[in-house]
Design a protein around this motif. Structure first.
Motif, PDB file in Angstrom:
ATOM      1  N   PRO A 302       0.963  -1.374  -0.013  1.00 37.60           N
ATOM      2  CA  PRO A 302      -0.020   0.158   0.165  1.00 37.60           C
ATOM      3  C   PRO A 302       0.839   1.256   0.055  1.00 37.60           C
ATOM      4  O   PRO A 302       1.935   1.228   0.204  1.00 37.60           O
ATOM      5  CB  PRO A 302      -0.642  -0.166   1.407  1.00 37.60           C
ATOM      6  CG  PRO A 302       0.186  -0.769   2.177  1.00 37.60           C
ATOM      7  CD  PRO A 302       0.788  -1.860   1.474  1.00 37.60           C
ATOM      8  N   VAL A 303       0.030   2.201  -0.084  1.00 31.77           N
ATOM      9  CA  VAL A 303       0.768   3.510   0.005  1.00 31.77           C
ATOM     10  C   VAL A 303       0.489   4.362   1.297  1.00 31.77           C
ATOM     11  O   VAL A 303      -0.628   3.819   1.851  1.00 31.77           O
ATOM     12  CB  VAL A 303       0.542   4.834  -1.175  1.00 31.77           C
ATOM     13  CG1 VAL A 303       1.116   4.051  -2.466  1.00 31.77           C
ATOM     14  CG2 VAL A 303      -1.142   4.939  -1.298  1.00 31.77           C
ATOM     15  N   TYR A 304       0.783   5.282   1.855  1.00 30.83           N
ATOM     16  CA  TYR A 304       0.863   5.811   3.165  1.00 30.83           C
ATOM     17  C   TYR A 304       0.363   7.081   3.284  1.00 30.83           C
ATOM     18  O   TYR A 304       0.958   7.864   2.600  1.00 30.83           O
ATOM     19  CB  TYR A 304       2.013   5.272   4.178  1.00 30.83           C
ATOM     20  CG  TYR A 304       2.022   3.781   4.218  1.00 30.83           C
ATOM     21  CD1 TYR A 304       1.566   3.125   4.930  1.00 30.83           C
ATOM     22  CD2 TYR A 304       3.287   3.502   3.374  1.00 30.83           C
ATOM     23  CE1 TYR A 304       1.501   1.736   4.607  1.00 30.83           C
ATOM     24  CE2 TYR A 304       3.284   2.046   3.286  1.00 30.83           C
ATOM     25  CZ  TYR A 304       2.653   1.283   4.171  1.00 30.83           C
ATOM     26  OH  TYR A 304       2.631  -0.261   4.028  1.00 30.83           O
ATOM     27  N   ALA A 305      -0.403   7.406   4.188  1.00 29.58           N
ATOM     28  CA  ALA A 305      -0.646   9.045   4.323  1.00 29.58           C
ATOM     29  C   ALA A 305       0.129  10.047   5.248  1.00 29.58           C
ATOM     30  O   ALA A 305       0.894   9.100   5.844  1.00 29.58           O
ATOM     31  CB  ALA A 305      -2.063   9.082   5.077  1.00 29.58           C
ATOM     32  N   ASP A 306       0.484  11.111   4.973  1.00 33.50           N
ATOM     33  CA  ASP A 306       1.390  11.842   5.422  1.00 33.50           C
ATOM     34  C   ASP A 306       0.831  12.589   6.709  1.00 33.50           C
ATOM     35  O   ASP A 306      -0.206  13.487   6.423  1.00 33.50           O
ATOM     36  CB  ASP A 306       1.967  12.983   4.588  1.00 33.50           C
ATOM     37  CG  ASP A 306       2.921  13.812   4.915  1.00 33.50           C
ATOM     38  OD1 ASP A 306       3.303  13.823   6.113  1.00 33.50           O
ATOM     39  OD2 ASP A 306       3.610  14.536   4.089  1.00 33.50           O
TER      40      ASP A 306
END
Length: 484
Positions: A302-306
């Motif tokens: 997945p990708v991740y939130a900042d």
């Protein structure tokens, strides 16, 4: 620096039935990551817009060729060092997938002579990995003409011309022969990933190319495993029939539940979501199951939130960690080898990422925020709403010009009409224009300043994504049966 030696020494590996095994016949499960953004740069990984060769050219136009080469050389020096390898090995994983761009080996204006620097770059990573008992899979990520329609094949267009010109196909076979001659009998290099995410609209040309490549490589190196990606971005094996000897078949298993899709409920571990993950995986590996050959999941994650800009970042990221854990549970059931995407970037997906307080991040972060607003990078875009007022009417107008039944005709068919337009207009044309703006950030920089910018990518200047790394470390400690 003390060497981490938890992994056993690298030894020659081969395919036996549906397993990768060592000389004693013991099953080896490769668990690793990819050095994306290193010898094959990508816009969302390091911040520029558009394609790598455009980025390099734009920097040379503002810095001059000599200083631009200095910056890129120092960037490559810091991106992967012994400190990175030691950290990675400490997690209990055992394999690095090394994507590379053909341009490191082939000058398009002098294609008959290979550049020594390409082998030097690969050798440096292989030598470092050998000290930490890490296998390396060499991955041709960008081929002449582009083997797929995406930015990471670095063609600069949205067509895969590799399949239209036999000369490109022959060039890559000759390159693999040279690489195979260089690395044969080196146990650290356990495999050649012949083409990353190929996308042949006719399907048959890919299969014919694999067969030609296998014969040519085996005449040079009869023993090193081949890693064979499926068609249409390593997701489609429907036209595959025969299997090549000593070959591992590779799929990519990105799950949409791990991406910021508007209106999509976050992963919460429901039976429906777990079933969806399993069905997606099983669809992609049906060929390997039928032929009883090893499965390699060459990319996923997945990708991740900042958390600097999203107040819900912790909640979002924990949900995505849970989803990743479920994927790893699925792979573990069949002892599937895998390589998560990716090791290092500027904060979107990496196991480690460049600290926002480094000179490089301070310089480029405003531009990256602008790219987000303009939705220039497909992979790095969180929200397209900021450009909806421009592209919405434009795309609706275009749809009126093209009969609806023809809007579904263009390959890859998994992309709808709007997606194809975005590829051409935003992510290719507009991104090239904005690439010059990005290059302008480096104008007037001295070599000392460029050194500090490149040093931002050093391991000690990176932040570890602890939640992700903890999950990977725990999976790396799972037991593996000694025989297949």
């Amino acid at each position: 620096m003390a060497l981490h030696t938890a992994n056993p020494s690298c030894e020659p590996l081969r395919v036996s039935g549906d397993a990768i095994v060592n000389a004693a016949g013991e099953r080896i499960v490769l668990k690793g990551t990819a050095l994306g953004g290193y010898l094959n740069m990508e816009n969302f990984i390091t911040g520029y817009s558009g394609h790598e060769h455009e980025h390099r050219s734009a920097l040379a136009s503002v810095l001059g060729k000599k200083k631009a080469e200095f910056f890129f050389d120092r960037f490559l020096h810091y991106f992967f060092t012994e400190a990175d390898a030691e950290f990675f090995a400490s997690l209990g994983m055992n394999c690095i997938r090394l994507p590379f761009n053909y341009r490191h080996f082939i000058d398009d204006q002098n294609p008959d002579t290979y550049k020594k620097e390409g082998f030097d770059f690969l050798d440096r990573v292989v030598d470092i990995c050998s000290k930490y008992n890490l296998y390396v899979v060499l991955d041709l990520h960008a081929a002449p003409g582009g083997q797929n329609q995406d930015w990471h094949s670095d063609s600069g267009i949205t067509k895969a011309l590799f399949w239209e010109f036999r000369i490109f196909q022959d060039q890559v076979i000759e390159l693999w022969k040279a690489i195979a001659a260089h690395y044969k009998s080196n146990p650290v290099v356990c495999g050649y990933n012949l083409l990353n995410e190929p996308a042949d609209p006719e399907h048959t040309r890919l299969i014919a190319w694999y067969e030609r490549a296998e014969k040519a490589i085996r005449a040079v190196d009869p023993d090193t495993m081949l890693f064979i990606d499926g068609n249409t971005y390593a997701m489609d094996f429907s036209r595959f029939d025969n299997v090549l000897p000593n070959a591992v078949y590779a799929m990519h298993d990105y799950a949409m539940l791990g991406f910021p899709i508007p209106g999509q409920a976050p992963y919460s571990g429901t039976a429906e979501q777990r079933t969806k993950l399993r069905k997606s995986f099983e669809r992609k590996v049906a060929f390997m199951r039928e032929k009883h050959v090893p499965i390699w999941n060459g990319e996923f994650g997945p990708v991740y939130a900042d958390d600097r800009v999203d107040p819900e970042a912790d909640k979002i990221n924990h949900a995505r960690f849970d989803m990743l854990q479920e994927q790893l549970n699925i792979y573990d059931q069949d002892k599937v080898s895998w390589s998560i995407w990716l090791y290092k970037d500027i904060g979107y997906q990496g196991m480690v990422y460049v600290n926002p307080d480094t000179p490089y991040r301070r310089l480029i972060d405003p531009f990256v925020a602008k790219k987000q607003r303009l939705a220039l990078d497909f992979w790095g875009v969180v929200d397209k709403e900021g450009v909806k007022d421009v592209y919405g009417p434009f795309i609706e107008g275009l749809k009126k010009m093209v009969p609806e039944h023809l809007q579904k005709k263009k390959y890859p068919h998994i992309w709808d009409f709007q997606r194809h337009v975005e590829r051409v207009v935003r992510e290719t044309l507009l991104s090239e224009y904005l690439g010059w703006e990005f290059a302008g950030l480096f104008e007037g920089k001295s070599e000392e300043e460029l050194e500090e910018l490149a040093r931002s990518f050093a391991f000690e200047n990176c932040i570890k994504r602890d939640g992700l790394n903890r999950i990977l470390q725990e999976d790396g400690q799972r037991s593996v049966p000694s025989t297949p």
